[in-house]
Design an enzyme around this catalytic site. Structure first.
Site, short mmCIF file in Angstrom:
data_model
loop_
_atom_site.label_atom_id
_atom_site.label_comp_id
_atom_site.label_asym_id
_atom_site.label_seq_id
_atom_site.Cartn_x
_atom_site.Cartn_y
_atom_site.Cartn_z
N LYS A 81 0.85 -1.19 0.00
CA LYS A 81 0.00 0.00 0.00
C LYS A 81 0.89 1.24 0.00
CE LYS A 81 -4.37 0.95 2.35
NZ LYS A 81 -5.04 0.88 3.65
C1 E4P Z 1 -8.40 1.82 3.63
O1 E4P Z 1 -7.66 0.99 3.18
C2 E4P Z 1 -8.24 2.45 4.95
O2 E4P Z 1 -7.62 1.53 5.81
C3 E4P Z 1 -9.55 2.79 5.63
O3 E4P Z 1 -10.67 2.42 4.84
C4 E4P Z 1 -9.59 4.15 6.20
O4 E4P Z 1 -10.85 4.35 6.81
P1 E4P Z 1 -11.12 5.51 7.84
O5 E4P Z 1 -11.30 6.78 7.08
O6 E4P Z 1 -12.40 5.11 8.53
O7 E4P Z 1 -9.95 5.56 8.78
#
Ligand code: E4P
Length: 217
Positions: free
Chosen positions: A83
């Site tokens: 990522k």
């Molecule tokens: C995506 O890969 C992220 O880990 C996640 O969806 C972030 O979500 P949040 O905005 O609720 O922290």
């Protein structure tokens, strides 16, 4: 539509994996912090439970550092997805890792133009954050729709991984638009199955069944 569990909690992932409804996992540095566990050990443990794509995020901010970290993370298991943040350096690292056959997830995407660049960099997944846009009074679902249109226009193969999902309604809307994947916290994924009329109907069926005095087996 594929469902990914957005958590770094191994117990939660094990429980969800048993349903057979989860296709992968996404983590991020905040979720790792919340789990209180070692990053690389956690990713290895998740990859053992979940054969589908498991996103693990780099911490470097320069392309060379991200590439180095990405290669290290990819060694943990063959289903690791590296990522990378949606920055110019993240896109550079994405191209290099993708060219070497490493799966990538370009994250923190908040605009259609950013998603266009992620596709051009060869990302396996792009993660547009719906909830965080909603938080600043911008409709995150419009972004999913725009990306779907652009990717269809040019037949980009990058998968739209709708992220920062906060409700069952987000999942429904993303499915209607045609997002490839929805990643959501376990409580949202479980909420997809619940309906008060299902509970009420089941209660009545069980009561009536008990009064027949019969058994199924
Ligand atoms: C995506 O890969 C992220 O880990 C996640 O969806 C972030 O979500 P949040 O905005 O609720 O922290």
């Amino acid at each position: 539509m594929k469902f990914f569990a957005d958590t770094a909690n191994v117990d939660e992932i094990r429980e969800l994996a048993e349903t057979g409804l989860i296709d992968g996992v996404t983590t991020n540095p905040s979720l790792i912090k919340k789990s209180g566990a070692d990053f690389k050990q956690t990713i290895a443990a998740i990859c053992e439970i979940m054969p589908g794509p498991v996103s693990a995020e780099v911490a470097a901010t320069d392309a060379a550092g991200m590439e180095r970290e990405g290669r290290r993370l990819a060694e943990i298991a063959e289903n690791v997805v590296v990522k990378l943040p949606l920055t110019i350096d993240g896109l550079k690292a994405c191209r290099r890792l993708t060219d070497d056959g490493v799966m990538t997830n370009v994250t923190l995407c908040f605009s259609a133009n950013q998603a266009l660049l992620a596709a051009k960099a060869g990302a396996t997944f792009v993660s547009p954050f719906i909830g965080r846009l909603d938080d600043i009074h911008i409709d995150g679902l419009i972004l999913i729709q725009e990306i779907r249109t652009i990717y269809n226009n040019y037949a980009f193969r990058t998968e739209i991984l709708a992220a920062s999902i906060r409700s069952a309604n987000h999942v429904r809307e993303c499915a209607l638009i045609g997002a490839d994947v929805a990643t959501a916290p376990p409580d949202v994924l479980k909420a997809l199955a619940s309906h008060p009329l299902t509970d009420k109907g089941l209660e009545t069926f069980l009561k009536d069944w008990a009064s027949t005095g019969q058994s199924v087996i």
